[in-house]
Design an enzyme around this catalytic site. Sequence first.
Site, PDB file in Angstrom:
ATOM      1  N   LYS A  30      -4.144   3.332  -0.749  1.00  0.00           N
ATOM      2  CA  LYS A  30      -5.344   4.074  -0.246  1.00  0.00           C
ATOM      3  C   LYS A  30      -5.232   5.351   0.216  1.00  0.00           C
ATOM      4  O   LYS A  30      -4.018   5.723   0.720  1.00  0.00           O
ATOM      5  CB  LYS A  30      -6.073   3.120   0.800  1.00  0.00           C
ATOM      6  CG  LYS A  30      -6.294   1.767   0.497  1.00  0.00           C
ATOM      7  CD  LYS A  30      -6.738   1.042   1.668  1.00  0.00           C
ATOM      8  CE  LYS A  30      -7.330  -0.317   1.349  1.00  0.00           C
ATOM      9  NZ  LYS A  30      -7.753  -1.186   2.371  1.00  0.00           N
TER      10      LYS A  30
ATOM     11  N   ASP B 168       0.660  -1.205   0.096  1.00  0.00           N
ATOM     12  CA  ASP B 168      -0.141  -0.029  -0.011  1.00  0.00           C
ATOM     13  C   ASP B 168       0.840   1.287  -0.029  1.00  0.00           C
ATOM     14  O   ASP B 168       1.972   1.048   0.048  1.00  0.00           O
ATOM     15  CB  ASP B 168      -1.039  -0.099   1.119  1.00  0.00           C
ATOM     16  CG  ASP B 168      -0.449   0.077   2.586  1.00  0.00           C
ATOM     17  OD1 ASP B 168       0.718   0.549   2.788  1.00  0.00           O
ATOM     18  OD2 ASP B 168      -0.794  -0.926   3.437  1.00  0.00           O
TER      19      ASP B 168
END
Length: 457
Positions: free
Chosen positions: A270, A248
């Site tokens: 994200k 991520d």
Amino acid sequence: MDHLPIFCQLRDRDCLIVGGGDVAERKARLLLEAGARLTVNALTFIPQFTVWVNEGMLTLVEGPFDETLLDSCWLAIAATDDDTVNQRVSEAAESRRIFCNVVDAPKAASFIMPSIIDRSPLMVAVSSGGTSPVLARLLREKLESLLPQHLGQVARYAGQLRARVKKQFATMGERRRFWEKFFVNDRLAQSLANADEKAVNATTEHLFSEPLDHRGEVVLVGAGPGDAGLLTLKGLQQIQQADIVVYDRLVSDDIMNLVRRDADRVFVGKRAGYHCVPQEEINQILLREAQKGKRVVRLKGGDPFIFGRGGEELETLCHAGIPFSVVPGITAASGCSAYSGIPLTHRDYAQSVRLVTGHLKTGGELDWENLAAEKQTLVFYMGLNQAATIQEKLIAFGMEANMPVALVENGTSVKQRVVHGVLTQLGELAQQVESPALIIVGRVVALRDKLNWFSNH
């Protein structure tokens, strides 16, 4: 190539060290570990040599260098602080065709001693050819971090299974696939390290009985808060064994540079309020790749079980029967506070710390009354967009308006920036900071002026 790397079998063979100081002691320790029958010749000896003599581990010959001691030797080391004596030892050994190491004088030596990583029976030797011992030592330290301490036990156990593997698997390809499974099996390695014979036997039988094309596994790894030096050794080992790494936005480039070069990489980053890849799709990526037989690493910033949704991902795998394991990481609260000079607890100011998500769901409400209590530190993850609400609620439930606060942006990295003030300024301060950032609330924040160390480096 100026030197040929070789590994000598010295067990029960006569070796000589000339010298009785600290350097000679280090060399003697290595030869004793190799099982050599050791004689040490010197004018004086440091106490450790007397200890070894009393334990029957070696023979001391006190006095000037006696070259007749070389007559029965396989190998010699000159380790005195007298260059003339060392040269005499070298020449006497050369005349007898005995390999001789001369400490700090590689040109006078017929062999040099490398830096050693000992995971017996696995041995790794690193040498700069005598040109830069410090460089060899630094390389050894890097390699040390990659090789688990229990690797030697795994290698030794593998030797016990070779005949069975050869009997059960007919082709070289089958044997290779078995050993690949064997050497990356964390449960087996841990059981061997714990001397848990029952668990070792159970895991071994499972390895022999499962199909070689079995489904893969997923390892959930915490990458820490940013600084690559804060990645755990086990985390490093896992990302360098991975076939595919799913990572991520909070995983730094420095850490991604440590991933095995030929591993596939899937970015599922994200941001608060915007999801590049929905969580359910991430779950399915992990499941799909593991079902292909791959070793999947799910690499998350911080610790995967602290506001990382790691539990949700593992539930999907558990339901599908995919093997998984977890490598914890240093969570952002710990890393960012330490690199900001803010202790999360302190005898005078905070007897507890609370980790709180600031990423509030619609209709969700925190226990503001307890959060506003004295003698604790609050750390809000993903709280930038809710900073004004956090400020309003804490004051409304009784927290002092002048309570110190800090916002740490890009914590533990070279881009770290810390903005601090008091609670009434929190909403305003949040406008000066970009994600990823952490909010720390509590009297311990006031200690930053004294304890800040990272910004001074």
